[in-house]
Design a protein around this motif. Sequence first.
Motif, mmCIF file in Angstrom:
data_model
loop_
_atom_site.group_PDB
_atom_site.id
_atom_site.type_symbol
_atom_site.label_atom_id
_atom_site.label_comp_id
_atom_site.label_asym_id
_atom_site.label_seq_id
_atom_site.Cartn_x
_atom_site.Cartn_y
_atom_site.Cartn_z
ATOM 1 N N UNK A 154 20.480 -13.447 77.402
ATOM 2 C CA UNK A 154 20.606 -12.324 76.473
ATOM 3 C C UNK A 154 22.034 -11.769 76.469
ATOM 4 N N UNK A 155 22.625 -11.651 77.642
ATOM 5 C CA UNK A 155 23.989 -11.117 77.726
ATOM 6 C C UNK A 155 24.976 -12.010 76.988
ATOM 7 N N UNK A 156 24.772 -13.326 77.052
ATOM 8 C CA UNK A 156 25.691 -14.260 76.389
ATOM 9 C C UNK A 156 25.656 -14.123 74.871
ATOM 10 N N UNK A 157 24.556 -13.557 74.352
ATOM 11 C CA UNK A 157 24.411 -13.382 72.909
ATOM 12 C C UNK A 157 24.848 -11.995 72.444
ATOM 13 N N UNK A 158 25.308 -11.175 73.370
ATOM 14 C CA UNK A 158 25.832 -9.876 72.993
ATOM 15 C C UNK A 158 24.906 -8.699 73.171
ATOM 16 N N UNK A 159 23.716 -8.920 73.729
ATOM 17 C CA UNK A 159 22.806 -7.806 74.001
ATOM 18 C C UNK A 159 23.298 -7.010 75.210
ATOM 19 N N UNK A 160 23.002 -5.725 75.216
ATOM 20 C CA UNK A 160 23.174 -4.939 76.425
ATOM 21 C C UNK A 160 22.023 -5.299 77.361
ATOM 22 N N UNK A 161 22.340 -5.693 78.566
ATOM 23 C CA UNK A 161 21.309 -6.128 79.500
ATOM 24 C C UNK A 161 21.353 -5.270 80.755
ATOM 25 N N UNK A 162 20.185 -4.765 81.131
ATOM 26 C CA UNK A 162 20.037 -4.029 82.382
ATOM 27 C C UNK A 162 18.978 -4.757 83.206
ATOM 28 N N UNK A 163 19.405 -5.305 84.332
ATOM 29 C CA UNK A 163 18.472 -6.030 85.183
ATOM 30 C C UNK A 163 18.014 -5.182 86.356
ATOM 31 N N UNK A 164 16.779 -5.426 86.803
ATOM 32 C CA UNK A 164 16.240 -4.680 87.946
ATOM 33 C C UNK A 164 15.518 -5.636 88.882
ATOM 34 N N UNK A 165 15.680 -5.397 90.160
ATOM 35 C CA UNK A 165 14.965 -6.168 91.176
ATOM 36 C C UNK A 165 14.665 -5.273 92.366
ATOM 37 N N UNK A 180 13.386 1.457 93.926
ATOM 38 C CA UNK A 180 12.505 2.334 93.154
ATOM 39 C C UNK A 180 13.265 3.399 92.380
ATOM 40 N N UNK A 181 14.315 3.933 92.972
ATOM 41 C CA UNK A 181 15.036 5.027 92.323
ATOM 42 C C UNK A 181 15.722 4.590 91.036
ATOM 43 N N UNK A 182 16.068 3.321 90.941
ATOM 44 C CA UNK A 182 16.786 2.829 89.759
ATOM 45 C C UNK A 182 15.857 2.388 88.636
ATOM 46 N N UNK A 183 14.565 2.270 88.920
ATOM 47 C CA UNK A 183 13.639 1.699 87.942
ATOM 48 C C UNK A 183 13.467 2.584 86.712
ATOM 49 N N UNK A 184 13.337 3.880 86.903
ATOM 50 C CA UNK A 184 13.087 4.776 85.766
ATOM 51 C C UNK A 184 14.182 4.659 84.715
ATOM 52 N N UNK A 185 15.417 4.540 85.144
ATOM 53 C CA UNK A 185 16.520 4.422 84.199
ATOM 54 C C UNK A 185 16.448 3.174 83.362
ATOM 55 N N UNK A 186 15.977 2.088 83.952
ATOM 56 C CA UNK A 186 15.816 0.834 83.208
ATOM 57 C C UNK A 186 14.723 0.980 82.159
#
Length: 310
Positions: A154-165, A180-186
């Motif tokens: 997706x990033x290679x095609x110009x989308x804004x990408x937000x990954x979470x793990x 866990x703290x970062x999940x809500x923002x995604x």
Amino acid sequence: MTLLIDIRQPEWMREAILRDTLAPHLPDVELLCGISEKRDDVVMAAVVDLYPDVIELAPNLKLVQKLGAGVDGILHGTGLPEHIRVTRLVTDLPATEIAEYCLAHVLQFQRNLHTHRADEAAKNWNPLPPKLTSETTVGVLGLGVIGGLTAKKFASLGYKVVGWSKSQKQFEGLDCRFGDEALDGVLKAADYLVCILPSTDATRDFINSQRLALMKPNAVIINAGRGDLIVDQDLIAALDSGAIAHAVLDVFRQEPLPGEHPFWEHPKITVTPHVSGWHQGDALLDVAKNYMRLVAGEPLLNEVDRKAGY
């Protein structure tokens, strides 16, 4: 010693096809297609899901090889003894197919193809502007081999990408968040939420009413991970209330999806029959390699941490 091949999904692959693929690499090994009676000589089983009769009929089983990536159909509810090891296949081919599947569905919404098809049937001329890629955020939950490749696609095609793990991962040029703290923002940022998490104790029922309530009302969920990541009734309620716009589901708690399940007829749900990642390619030869490694007492390829679930 014998290698059991027990697939039971002829629409995907028949046991004899895998047997013929492995035979040149294991010329002195009996390759048993299916099991119907007790076999003390079976030390390894290559499966898609593990059925209880395999454990009963192969008392000396030492290794279960998953013919794919997700191992929930082996670890959960099968009674697999703790001493039996589990391995899986890791390859870019089905990961690429899953990324393409997710992209195909995103493009349908970006280009309003669902609406255009309905307008075509109604003979309604209704020009609609496509959504701008550069202004679209794709959230990817799970940044393993499949999720990482999907995020990069997706990033290679110009989308804004937000990954979470769950744990920290880094990919050059990607916004990778963890914990866990970062999940809500995604969840709040995503126009499309692509779910590619494994099924574990920590991810079961992961997408519930509370997390769905954080998402944009125009958001689309695409689940190509595992069916038990999403609480079915919570998803239906969110769609009915307009909390989110649509869900694309390729995996389900029960497969095949029962005919009476409400997903089939819901106007805001797209159902596909677990086809996002199909081919395994040369990774199937890892089955032969792991058999040889097992017999030789060598480290196995892609061994699963049974406590972690992947």
